[in-house]
Design a protein around this motif. Structure first.
Motif, PDB file in Angstrom:
ATOM      1  N   ARG B 270      30.939  76.196 108.348  1.00 56.31           N
ATOM      2  CA  ARG B 270      31.933  76.879 107.502  1.00 56.31           C
ATOM      3  C   ARG B 270      31.786  76.430 106.048  1.00 56.31           C
ATOM      4  N   TRP B 271      31.567  75.138 105.869  1.00 55.14           N
ATOM      5  CA  TRP B 271      31.431  74.640 104.499  1.00 55.14           C
ATOM      6  C   TRP B 271      30.154  75.185 103.856  1.00 55.14           C
ATOM      7  N   ALA B 273      28.931  78.025 104.452  1.00 52.76           N
ATOM      8  CA  ALA B 273      29.235  79.414 104.099  1.00 52.76           C
ATOM      9  C   ALA B 273      29.981  79.488 102.767  1.00 52.76           C
ATOM     10  N   VAL B 274      30.925  78.567 102.569  1.00 55.57           N
ATOM     11  CA  VAL B 274      31.676  78.546 101.299  1.00 55.57           C
ATOM     12  C   VAL B 274      30.730  78.207 100.147  1.00 55.57           C
ATOM     13  N   GLN B 275      29.903  77.191 100.338  1.00 56.88           N
ATOM     14  CA  GLN B 275      28.967  76.765  99.289  1.00 56.88           C
ATOM     15  C   GLN B 275      28.002  77.898  98.923  1.00 56.88           C
ATOM     16  N   GLU B 277      28.430  81.103  99.285  1.00 63.19           N
ATOM     17  CA  GLU B 277      29.139  82.154  98.550  1.00 63.19           C
ATOM     18  C   GLU B 277      29.342  81.741  97.094  1.00 63.19           C
ATOM     19  N   MET B 278      29.663  80.468  96.879  1.00 60.93           N
ATOM     20  CA  MET B 278      29.803  79.973  95.505  1.00 60.93           C
ATOM     21  C   MET B 278      28.506  80.215  94.729  1.00 60.93           C
ATOM     22  N   ARG B 280      26.052  82.292  95.285  1.00 63.16           N
ATOM     23  CA  ARG B 280      25.814  83.727  95.083  1.00 63.16           C
ATOM     24  C   ARG B 280      26.536  84.213  93.826  1.00 63.16           C
ATOM     25  N   LEU B 281      27.778  83.776  93.687  1.00 62.57           N
ATOM     26  CA  LEU B 281      28.591  84.233  92.553  1.00 62.57           C
ATOM     27  C   LEU B 281      28.203  83.499  91.276  1.00 62.57           C
ATOM     28  N   HIS B 282      27.801  82.251  91.423  1.00 66.11           N
ATOM     29  CA  HIS B 282      27.375  81.483  90.246  1.00 66.11           C
ATOM     30  C   HIS B 282      26.129  82.106  89.623  1.00 66.11           C
ATOM     31  N   ARG B 284      25.274  85.186  89.752  1.00 65.80           N
ATOM     32  CA  ARG B 284      25.689  86.416  89.065  1.00 65.80           C
ATOM     33  C   ARG B 284      26.258  86.104  87.680  1.00 65.80           C
ATOM     34  N   ARG B 285      27.019  85.044  87.606  1.00 69.63           N
ATOM     35  CA  ARG B 285      27.582  84.679  86.302  1.00 69.63           C
ATOM     36  C   ARG B 285      26.465  84.259  85.345  1.00 69.63           C
ATOM     37  N   LEU B 305      21.730  71.245  90.359  1.00 69.40           N
ATOM     38  CA  LEU B 305      22.551  70.331  91.156  1.00 69.40           C
ATOM     39  C   LEU B 305      23.388  71.117  92.172  1.00 69.40           C
ATOM     40  N   LEU B 306      23.988  72.212  91.700  1.00 69.01           N
ATOM     41  CA  LEU B 306      24.776  73.051  92.612  1.00 69.01           C
ATOM     42  C   LEU B 306      23.894  73.595  93.729  1.00 69.01           C
ATOM     43  N   TRP B 309      23.099  70.962  96.323  1.00 67.87           N
ATOM     44  CA  TRP B 309      24.224  70.717  97.239  1.00 67.87           C
ATOM     45  C   TRP B 309      24.330  71.839  98.265  1.00 67.87           C
TER      46      TRP B 309
END
Lengths: 301, 362
Positions: B270-271, B273-275, B277-278, B280-282, B284-285, B305-306, B309
């Motif tokens: 689950r974690w 999956a959250v990471q 998704e982060m 993916r959006l990062h 895009r930004r 670094l992101l 992780w």
């Protein structure tokens, strides 16, 4: 696809940041300065930002203001009234300048005498009674009192969209508090000396602060999508985006705030250091409309 | 602000989906099998109009906004196709520091995949401290003679060309005596000694020994002594998930792990999956921010670094899903350990973030 902030959004963020920097508490002692709080209240009221939603602002804009206010520890009601304003606009209830009630508590209700709450899909007005226990030093919750009056009904979609906004707003508050804690620690690491050097020059300290900054950047990205989604995606999708953003940011913020306390050393464990004020605010917004990792579904887009 | 595809982007995405339905199945996605067909994959993707889309038309690109790379990465992952070849950092490095002659000679082949490239920076004695490198390039007439030992030279045994950093002035201060060269890998005086990774992959960790190999003097990138600037441009982009094109791959791994679940997902999944998704959006930004112009600053270290992780959280989820009983799951986990080392260790990224972004004293 272009997810940059618009010029207007950047200007709104800067205006909110200025207001928070000018009139927010710069120290723990400032929290008790009633004159300052009164000036802050007057300034926030003058912006009209508590009714951003009913004035047509997007989730992104609301999130930017909330984030900057939390970064500056703005200690007059904002998050609650903004969510109450959205609820009011959606339900058509004719009430003004109210707090938000969640269950038996009016949240972020300092100085407010009435509240709106959503129960199932029913919108109710309630009274606001005595303050209740809370860990946040910048905001106060109070007991919900009679009279409780039903004033409207939301369609399921509208209720879901409001819940998505609630997740976004609380996540923005958490992110702002984390950024404030991080800035405080970075400033301290640049001036505090040991062994004849600033402590930020030691990699053991510097790396903690670098990790925190990466966590902030990740949180900004995941929150921006959730904030955009409030108005632009299907309500269920918006809610899902809000859950992801909140789980990530809440976990990030706890690390960032704990790092801030650690970098401050002994002082970080004293009441007079603002680090714990940021932590308390982040924890409070985490516990409001809580999301757990178990609620994360794995159907990734 | 809009996270959705514009009409042009949507049309591009549809065209890519159709193309992938025809072509993706012919290409393995990982390990040595991927590398055996990597050149064909790169060329096929380019010929379809889906690679190098943001680069200048003069060198074979399409000058589309950088966000098109997101679409390519997402659709490749969705189709179970191999990832986008990662060489954007070499294109940016050569594009920024090479002469127009070198750009015209080398960028088109690099972009269209007909010429294969590797990067000869690290040495056994020069890892994080890259400026301590000791490979020498000595001018003899109209060419330089190379002597030295390069390591972590990914896919060097498949490469036609290598972007080599070598010391041209042993007397200059160490950052100023280094120059960059484009070296032909098909010549005497070059020995390949690849190292198998802990995951068992054999192609990725190249070692190259230069013993009297030569490079024409006019294949120096920039002026003598400007190799360090080139290196900094390359490594700053080597760190970016948007350049690497790995991001969507993590989402694919999480989906695969979810699909083989028997019961409730683990906390680590689950974690992950959250990471994912982060990130993916990062991306895009970050790619949207590049609409304001590509910067060559230290932000790539935050992104690296992101990404590290994220990859390592996916690795842990893979291990928890049965990595001790399954070679593929273990491979995903073991490979993820290299992410905090390759392209600059996480410790080096944190040094860069602390000093160049936060402004802490070194």
């Amino acid at each position: 696809m272009d997810v940059r902030l618009t010029t207007e959004q950047r200007e709104l963020r800067e205006a909110a940041a200025r207001l928070a920097d000018d009139l927010g508490p710069g120290s723990v002692i400032d929290l008790d300065d009633a004159d300052r709080a009164a000036r802050l209240e007057k300034a926030v009221a003058a912006t009209g930002w508590r009714s951003l939603r009913s004035d047509g602002a997007s989730g992104v804009e609301v999130a930017l203001v909330v984030e900057e206010f939390a970064r500056g520890l703005v200690d007059v009601p904002f998050l609650g009234p903004v969510l109450a304003d959205d609820l009011q606009a959606r339900s058509g209830a004719a009430v003004e300048s109210v707090a938000l009630a969640v269950g038996g508590e009016a949240v972020d209700a300092r100085g407010l005498s009435a509240a709106l709450r959503l129960v199932d899909n029913r919108v109710e007005t309630t009274g606001v009674g005595e303050p209740v226990f809370g860990i946040d030093l910048t905001r106060t919750n109070a007991a919900v009192t009679d009279p409780v009056t039903a004033v409207g009904e939301l369609a399921a979609d509208a209720a879901q969209r409001w819940q998505a906004l609630a997740l976004v707003v609380t996540t923005a508050d958490i992110l702002g508090a984390a950024r404030g804690a991080h800035a405080l620690a970075c400033d301290y690491a640049k001036v505090r000396t040991q062994y004849g050097k600033t402590i930020g020059s030691f990699q053991a300290v510097a790396h903690l602060l670098a990790e925190s900054l990466a966590l902030i950047e990740g949180s900004v990205s995941i929150l921006r999508y959730a904030a955009w989604a409030v108005d632009e995606l299907d309500p269920a999708e918006a809610l899902r985006a809000g859950r992801f953003a909140k789980v990530y940011t809440e976990r990030a913020a706890r690390t960032i705030c704990e790092t801030s306390i650690q970098v401050h050393g002994g002082i970080g464990n004293t009441w007079e250091c603002l680090a714990h004020v940021f932590l308390r605010r982040a924890l409070t917004s985490g516990a409001l409309f809580p999301v757990s990792l178990e609620e994360i579904d794995l159907g990734l887009s | 602000m809009d996270f959705r595809d514009s009409p042009e982007e949507a049309a591009f995405r549809t065209r890519l989906q159709d193309w992938l339905a025809e072509n993706a199945k012919n290409f393995p996605t990982s390990g040595d099998e991927y590398w055996a067909k990597a050149a064909q994959w790169h060329q096929a993707l380019y010929s379809g109009g889906f690679f190098g889309t943001s680069w200048p038309k003069a060198y074979g690109g399409q000058e589309l906004p950088p966000v098109y790379d997101v679409i390519v990465d997402e659709e490749l992952a969705r189709a179970g196709a191999p990832a986008r070849p990662s060489l954007g950092y070499l294109v940016i490095g050569l594009g920024r520091h090479g002469s127009e002659e070198l750009r015209q000679r080398f960028l088109p082949g690099m972009i269209n995949g007909t010429e294969r490239w590797c990067q000869g920076f690290s040495e056994p004695g020069a890892g994080s401290d890259l400026a301590s490198l000791t490979t020498t390039a000595t001018l003899e007439g109209d060419h330089y003679v190379l002597n030295g030992h390069k390591i972590w030279t990914s896919y060097s045994d498949d490469a036609d060309w290598c972007l080599v950093l070598a010391r041209t002035d042993p007397d200059a201060p160490r950052h100023k005596g280094i120059s960059g060269f484009i070296v032909n890998m098909h010549q005497p005086g070059i020995e390949q000694r690849p190292l198998p990774m802990i995951s068992g992959v054999t192609k990725e960790f190249g070692q190259v020994l230069f013993d009297g190999a030569t490079v024409p003097a006019d294949q120096m990138v920039g002026a003598p002594g400007e190799g360090w600037k080139l290196a900094m441009t390359v490594v700053s982009h080597e760190r970016e998930p948007s350049t690497l094109g790995f991001t969507a791959r993590y989402g694919k791994t999480v989906r695969n792990l979810a699909a083989r679940l028997d019961g409730e997902p683990s906390e680590s999944l689950r974690w992950a999956a959250v990471q994912t998704e982060m990130l993916r959006l990062h991306v895009r930004r970050r790619l949207s921010e590049q609409l304001d112009g590509l910067s060559h600053g230290p932000d790539g270290s935050l992104d690296k670094l992101l990404m590290t992780w994220v990859e390592q959280s996916v690795g842990h989820a893979s291990l928890d899903a049965g990595g001790t009983r399954d070679a593929e799951l273990l491979g995903t986990y073991l490979y993820s350990r290299s992410q905090s080392v390759m392209g600059g260790t996480s410790q080096i990224q944190k040094n860069i973030i602390a000093t160049r972004i936060i402004g802490l004293q070194a």
